[in-house]
Design an enzyme around this catalytic site. Structure first.
Site, PDB file in Angstrom:
ATOM      1  N   LYS A 128      42.072  46.326  51.785  1.00 30.88           N
ATOM      2  CA  LYS A 128      41.164  45.391  50.951  1.00 30.88           C
ATOM      3  C   LYS A 128      39.923  45.159  51.702  1.00 30.88           C
ATOM      4  O   LYS A 128      39.991  44.997  52.856  1.00 30.88           O
ATOM      5  CB  LYS A 128      41.821  44.178  50.574  1.00 30.88           C
ATOM      6  CG  LYS A 128      41.080  43.461  49.465  1.00 30.88           C
ATOM      7  CD  LYS A 128      42.131  42.093  49.136  1.00 30.88           C
ATOM      8  CE  LYS A 128      41.157  41.247  48.069  1.00 30.88           C
ATOM      9  NZ  LYS A 128      42.062  40.037  47.749  1.00 30.88           N
ATOM     10  N   SER A 170      42.250  39.477  42.541  1.00 32.22           N
ATOM     11  CA  SER A 170      41.309  40.080  43.184  1.00 32.22           C
ATOM     12  C   SER A 170      41.447  41.455  43.846  1.00 32.22           C
ATOM     13  O   SER A 170      40.735  42.215  44.069  1.00 32.22           O
ATOM     14  CB  SER A 170      40.580  39.011  44.044  1.00 32.22           C
ATOM     15  OG  SER A 170      41.148  38.908  45.239  1.00 32.22           O
ATOM     16  N   SER A 193      46.283  37.035  43.971  1.00 35.63           N
ATOM     17  CA  SER A 193      45.225  38.144  44.179  1.00 35.63           C
ATOM     18  C   SER A 193      46.291  39.449  44.560  1.00 35.63           C
ATOM     19  O   SER A 193      45.578  40.630  44.573  1.00 35.63           O
ATOM     20  CB  SER A 193      44.426  37.718  45.000  1.00 35.63           C
ATOM     21  OG  SER A 193      43.079  37.129  44.207  1.00 35.63           O
TER      22      SER A 193
END
Lengths: 96, 488
Positions: B82, B157, B181
């Site tokens: 990420k 997210s 997330s």
């Protein structure tokens, strides 16, 4: 929990986020709506309830104070938008 | 040997067998994945940066280590990271204009540990800006599309990290989870995702959002892979004072195909009003399956404070965020706007560098902490946080784990909730209490509604990752959801 435009401008100033007049109105509406929703918390009886900052309890964490390698000056300055020699260049903070 | 696309859908364990048996090299595997990235990326848009040359170089080094007889669960395995975890020499953007050109001078601890283990980084994945959002629509660059239905969001997210695993663009990925997330996007993409106990995995080098809630975890094709990754990334790190000193077990030893002797609770508050009927049905089927595997299920559990989690979270997380994001001043690094005076430059930098949701949360946090409102919002939320945590603690005196849906709905359409922040926040209602209490939560694929994935969440007490992995493993062995692939 309706916020006024003045309050939104004040929060933006505290947060140092520039906002346009259009944003002031949009944030006013959205933040008011969100805060209104959070009023539900006031119904919870929290007398004598302590606050939680961290969910997992930890005692003081210490380590020996040993000298070790860290970032080089060039690495530390590599991302600076304005650099002057071995310094980060900033705008004047105090004006005379 | 199987064709390229099949290679892309291997689990870590399968890929490891292939590498050990010399059927493929890490370079072959990495090439196959990079080809897959080129094939699907214009539709999925999950990567902010693809590190092709670096990946091939890392793969070559992994092949040398393999040839030298070295053996490790992640040696030569391609991973996606990420884009809020620092990677030395590879830009780390947080999907924000503010950090669009930021190239970290150091690695996050998790990146370091993966690298030492010989994992091969394919690229950095898209996310909601600064991890604030539930759909990747808040990315300053582009929205990631759900591989199961390109008109829908992958969740967020960590939407990019979920999508790459679902689309065969990486063997596994890392995500971060502040209010759901990792779990919500994993659930939306038919992926397994674990949010470990707060402090189990070092946060050093993770761009801070809400420091008392943030945690890094694995996103994988099955539970075994999650256990393998946890073995590598968990443990004390002197650079993160909140990382836990407790010894790290071998998580794979927890994996057993039955649930005999386990007591599982189903808290009714998590079957919220307005929940999608299909999700509820899928959950009921899954719960019966857990029962048939030997678990003792109690469907009458009540967690009366859990519904307040959403309000608590959206006061505490923005409050912490506004302090953490104060560092973006355009001086030391990041975007820097030009203006005649310091104050003007500061305000303009933050006006142009941050997107709407980030500004909204900074302002919400600033308000909640400001004079006259601190007691009514911030302190009140911290007190209710205590109640939520205590209530969960009591529940874990009676149950080994709790079972809930991961999200109240299947993946929604791109644009559907973008205009209404509060509606977007509601999609985290099932995952948020877990972060508030600091406990671990695992999501596993639990079926489909109209072709769209549904996730089941398993929650445990602090450091009960092994129990969660055991429940997830037994369930996954008894079902075949994880073998489904999207038509891409």
């Amino acid at each position: 929990m309706a916020l006024s435009r003045e309050e939104v401008r004040h929060i933006a100033l505290l947060a140092r986020v520039g906002v346009t007049e259009e944003e002031v109105e949009r944030f006013r509406e959205q933040l008011s709506n969100i805060l209104e929703n959070f009023q539900a918390l006031q119904k919870v009886d929290t007398r004598d309830v302590p606050a939680t900052g961290h969910a997992i309890e930890m005692k003081n964490v210490i380590r020996p104070d040993e000298i070790a390698a860290s970032l080089s000056q060039d690495d530390a300055l590599a991302n600076a938008p304005r650099r002057e020699g071995e310094f980060v260049r900033v705008r004047a903070v105090l004006e005379f | 040997m199987s064709d390229g696309k099949d290679l892309c859908y291997l689990t870590i364990r399968e890929a490891q067998e292939h590498l050990k048996g010399r059927q493929v090299s890490s370079v072959d595997l990495t090439r196959a994945l990079l080809e897959r990235v080129h094939e699907v990326e214009d539709r999925v848009k999950a990567y902010v940066t693809v590190t092709e040359a670096r990946a091939l170089e890392q793969a070559r080094r992994a092949d040398e280590r393999l040839k030298a007889g070295e053996n490790g669960p992640l040696l030569g395995i391609p991973v996606a990271i990420k884009d809020n975890m620092c990677t030395r020499g590879v830009r780390t953007t947080c999907s924000s204009r503010m950090l669009e050109n930021f190239v970290p001078p150091y690695n996050a601890t998790v990146v370091e540990r993966l690298s030492e283990a010989g994992a091969v980084m394919v690229g950095k994945t898209n996310m909601d800006e600064f991890a604030m959002g539930s759909s990747t629509e808040n990315s300053a660059f582009f929205t990631t599309h759900n591989p199961w239905d390109l008109a829908r969001v992958p969740g967020g997210s960590s939407g990019g990290s979920a999508a790459v695993v679902a689309a065969g663009e990486a063997i596994f990925s890392l995500g971060s989870d502040t209010g759901g997330s990792i779990r919500q996007p994993a659930g939306f993409c038919n992926v397994v995702g674990l949010k470990p106990t707060y402090g189990r995995v070092s946060r050093f080098g993770l761009v801070a959002f809400a420091s008392s809630l943030d945690q890094i975890g694995p996103m994988c094709r099955d539970v075994t892979d999650c256990a393998l990754v946890m073995n590598v990334i968990s443990g004390r790190d002197h650079r993160d004072s909140t990382s836990l000193v407790d010894p790290v077990p071998d998580y794979t030893r927890a994996l057993r195909p039955d649930l005999r002797g386990l007591k599982l609770g189903v808290p009714k508050e998590f079957f919220v009003e307005g929940m999608e009927a299909g999700v509820k049905e899928a959950m009921e089927t899954a719960i019966r399956q857990l029962e048939s595997l030997g678990a003792n299920i109690d469907r009458e559990v009540s967690l009366r404070y859990a519904p307040y989690g959403l309000a608590v979270y959206y006061i505490l997380a923005p409050s912490e965020a506004m302090a953490n994001l104060a560092r973006y001043d355009g001086v030391k690094y990041g975007y820097s706007a030009d203006a005649p005076t310091m104050w003007e430059a500061l305000e303009k930098t933050r006006q142009l560098g941050f997107g709407a949701e980030v500004k909204r949360r900074i302002m919400l946090g600033t308000y909640a902490l400001s004079a006259g409102y601190y007691d009514a919002y911030y302190l009140k939320a911290q007190k209710v946080r205590t109640l939520i945590r205590e209530e969960l603690k009591q529940a874990f005196e009676r149950y080994d784990a709790l079972i809930t849906p991961t999200s109240p709905s299947a993946p929604f359409k791109i644009g559907e909730k973008a205009a209404d922040p509060l509606q977007m926040y509601l999609s985290d209602v099932c995952t948020i209490p877990v972060n508030i209490a600091g406990v671990p939560g695992l999501t596993v694929p639990a079926g489909f509604v109209g072709g769209l994935p549904v996730g089941m969440q398993i929650i445990g007490k602090p450091l009960a990752e092994e129990t969660l992995l055991r429940v997830g493993f037994a369930y996954e062995q008894a079902t075949r959801w994880r073998h489904q692939r999207p038509a891409l």
